[in-house]
Design an enzyme around this catalytic site. Structure first.
Site, PDB file in Angstrom:
ATOM      1  N   LYS A 137       0.843  -1.195   0.000  1.00  0.00           N
ATOM      2  CA  LYS A 137       0.000   0.000   0.000  1.00  0.00           C
ATOM      3  C   LYS A 137       0.876   1.242   0.000  1.00  0.00           C
ATOM      4  O   LYS A 137       1.186   1.823   1.043  1.00  0.00           O
ATOM      5  CB  LYS A 137      -0.938  -0.004   1.213  1.00  0.00           C
ATOM      6  CG  LYS A 137      -2.120   0.966   1.041  1.00  0.00           C
ATOM      7  CD  LYS A 137      -2.986   0.575  -0.141  1.00  0.00           C
ATOM      8  CE  LYS A 137      -4.110   1.551  -0.389  1.00  0.00           C
ATOM      9  NZ  LYS A 137      -4.835   1.260  -1.613  1.00  0.00           N
ATOM     10  N   SER A 173      -8.393   0.111  -5.803  1.00  0.00           N
ATOM     11  CA  SER A 173      -8.673   0.356  -4.387  1.00  0.00           C
ATOM     12  C   SER A 173     -10.166   0.599  -4.198  1.00  0.00           C
ATOM     13  O   SER A 173     -10.969  -0.295  -4.420  1.00  0.00           O
ATOM     14  CB  SER A 173      -7.820   1.509  -3.863  1.00  0.00           C
ATOM     15  OG  SER A 173      -7.513   1.314  -2.501  1.00  0.00           O
TER      16      SER A 173
END
Length: 610
Positions: free
Chosen positions: A201, A399
């Protein structure tokens, strides 16, 4: 002086109209004045026999239509926004394919800064439409002066590719150069604490590091390799050049002058504009004395009725296309954003509309608010229980963008779509050092241990960080569970391919995050088949345009400004300005972060492929 008077009068027209509208004064007289100005131009586009459609690659192409407010703002500020939707471009090329009056398409890449805003996935869809146009026996000619990878990716589909003798081609591969703000934040005393899940991430790395982490470098390299590999395969097939040779050109030459480009087989001819025009005159059987060839601009041609469409398409049955483009934010959101509440309302509306038999959700988003993503995903799930919901991924659907896609019946993506990034994070800023260095301090009185945990005055304690981490972990596990259920994958497998990692469309299909490789048209075809509509359906697009009054005034003022000579501005920045714009974009993204829980599902802030 003449141009000055025109622009001054155009501004005056807009100002007077604005005052009339907002003050409530009667606009009947002014209405007819503007109408008279607008009607002074030609009644409509005329297509002559043996015409060529001119596709200016500097045209701004987006998924959604500009709002009436955007049209009005651009017009009053003197900006001519030549914009088409991707759907309109595809439909217009399809229409030209079946129009006997059209003999070819001219790809004008002489000022092609517009295509740089498009991702490779959108270019792939346009490229496919041009391939089908060629397959119908019609010609495609491309002409450019300064080609980069994106412009050439599209232009290489042409029968004849022509480069100006003074021009050049930049074939040096793809790169991503993220901007890091950690040093600046530290210098000015802004403290940053991060809570996140997923070793890949990388969205928060610009706030913490001064270079890419090994994990982020690994995933970015894989993504670039996939997109570059598809570029070499696609371009190589059109130009009959092996991917290995294209790689060698990128590694050893990078910038090719016109003659070298022709020697390497990248272009067919080296010629000036007048020589290209002469060839197009022959194609269109234009007279030698004519100034140019017989032509019609793509934007104009889009307004020409499509007589080749069967009557059945004007049907009661509808397929709704919902365009979700931009940053995902909580609430209604502004123009260019995906407001969770606003889009949930749209999905609720199409679900209850009995004439809408299927929904295609077109996603072009890097993600954003986790709460807003969940609100929309719930509506997708409810809609799927009533009618088919098919997702078409654009340049990026990652996402939070993947969150809202995960529970659909089927997901389509292009091989060079950017997707995945299944991970969440929270950013906790504090201004303690900045304030203290300038003589500012805070104190606190509270009734419970964590009453001031959301303060900006100090860093979070380890106990407070643990609370935030627990919230992020909960939302991440919810995200994994939703992907596992929606995609019918084991949770363990989802956990392995998640971790915030970004995938290309082709890689996402291999691991089960995407069902099929294809664009918006492929998604529409599948939706019609699932709803058993045959050809008895009509497209209905959302969000819809504004009221008639908004559309009328936005349109007539724009037309009036055209007659009065409002100029289109060249917005291409220089290199230094472009870097400052990157910083502005980073800060704008942070300003839009409004999730009520402070948790986000988003791509790296500045993932840009150049």
């Amino acid at each position: 002086m003449n141009n000055f008077l025109k622009q001054t009068f155009a501004s005056l027209v807009g100002t007077v109209l604005g005052l009339m509208i907002f003050s409530g004064i009667s606009t009947v007289g002014f209405f007819f004045l503007v109408l008279a100005i607008a009607s002074s131009k030609d009644p409509g586009p005329t297509v002559k026999d043996k015409s060529v459609v001119v596709f200016d690659l500097s045209t701004n192409i987006t998924d959604r239509k500009p709002s009436s407010g955007e049209v009005l703002q651009n017009t009053l500020s003197g900006v001519r926004d030549e914009r088409m939707t991707l759907r309109s471009v595809l439909d217009t090329i399809e229409k030209a394919k079946g129009d006997s009056r059209i003999v070819g398409i001219y790809l004008d890449a002489t000022r092609s800064s517009g295509t740089s805003s498009l991702g490779f996935a959108s270019l792939k869809e346009i490229r496919k439409a041009l391939e089908e146009f060629r397959a119908a026996g019609k010609k495609v000619v491309a002409y450019g002066v300064d080609w980069g990878e994106k412009e050439y990716y599209l232009s290489s589909v042409a029968d004849t590719v022509v480069l100006n003798p003074f021009g050049a081609m930049e074939i040096n591969g793809l790169s991503s150069q993220p901007l890091f703000l950690a040093g600046a934040l530290q210098k000015y005393g802004i403290g940053v604490q991060i809570v996140r899940v997923g070793k890949f991430k990388g969205a928060v790395e610009p706030l913490l590091l001064n270079k890419l982490s090994p994990e982020n470098r690994e995933q970015t390299q894989k993504l670039l390799d996939d997109i570059w590999g598809e570029w070499r395969t696609t371009v190589g097939k059109s130009r009959k050049i092996t991917p290995q040779k294209l790689q060698a050109i990128a590694d050893t030459q990078a910038l090719l002058e016109a003659k070298t480009a022709k020697t390497n087989g990248l272009v067919d001819k080296v010629a000036y504009t007048d020589e290209v025009v002469a060839d197009l005159k022959k194609l269109t059987n234009s007279d030698k004395d004519d100034k140019t060839f017989r032509q019609i601009d793509l934007v104009e041609y889009a307004e020409v009725p499509n007589k080749s469409l069967p009557v059945e398409r004007q049907a009661k049955n509808k397929i709704a296309v919902v365009y979700a483009e931009g940053e995902i934010v909580d609430g209604k959101g502004d123009s260019g954003q995906i407001g969770g509440d606003r889009f949930a309302t749209i999905l609720n509306k199409v679900r209850q509309d009995k004439n809408v038999k299927a929904v295609v959700l077109r996603i072009n988003s890097p993600g954003g608010s986790a709460t807003a993503s969940e609100v929309m995903q719930r509506e997708v799930r409810l809609t799927r229980q009533v009618k088919p919901v098919v997702v078409s991924m654009g340049d990026v659907a990652a996402s939070g963008g993947y969150w809202i896609a995960s529970d659909s019946n089927r997901i389509f993506a292009e091989p060079n779509t950017i997707t995945g990034s299944i991970g969440v994070f929270g950013v906790l800023l504090n201004g303690q050092k900045l304030a203290n260095d300038n003589g500012i301090t805070w104190d606190s009185v509270k009734t419970a241990r964590y009453a001031d945990s959301q303060t900006f005055a100090r860093p979070k304690s380890s106990q407070e960080l643990a609370l935030y981490q627990r919230s992020v972990d909960r939302i991440y596990n919810l995200f994994l569970n939703k992907v596992a259920q929606g995609r019918k994958l084991p949770e363990q497998k989802v956990a392995e391919i998640a971790q915030g990692r970004v995938w290309s469309g082709v890689a996402a299909k291999q691991i089960g995050l995407v069902d099929e490789i294809g664009g918006l048209n492929a998604a529409l075809t599948y939706a019609a088949k699932q709803a058993k509509l045959g050809k008895d359906w009509q497209l209905q697009e959302y969000p819809k345009e504004g009221t008639f009054g908004e559309r009328f005034f936005g349109r007539t003022i724009e037309e009036a400004s055209t007659v009065l000579g409002v100029q289109k501005l060249d917005t291409k920045p220089n290199l230094l300005t472009a870097e400052f714009q990157k910083i502005q974009q980073e800060l704008a993204i942070m300003q839009n972060m409004n999730d009520p829980q402070g948790v986000y599902a988003r791509l790296p802030f500045n993932l840009k492929i150049e």
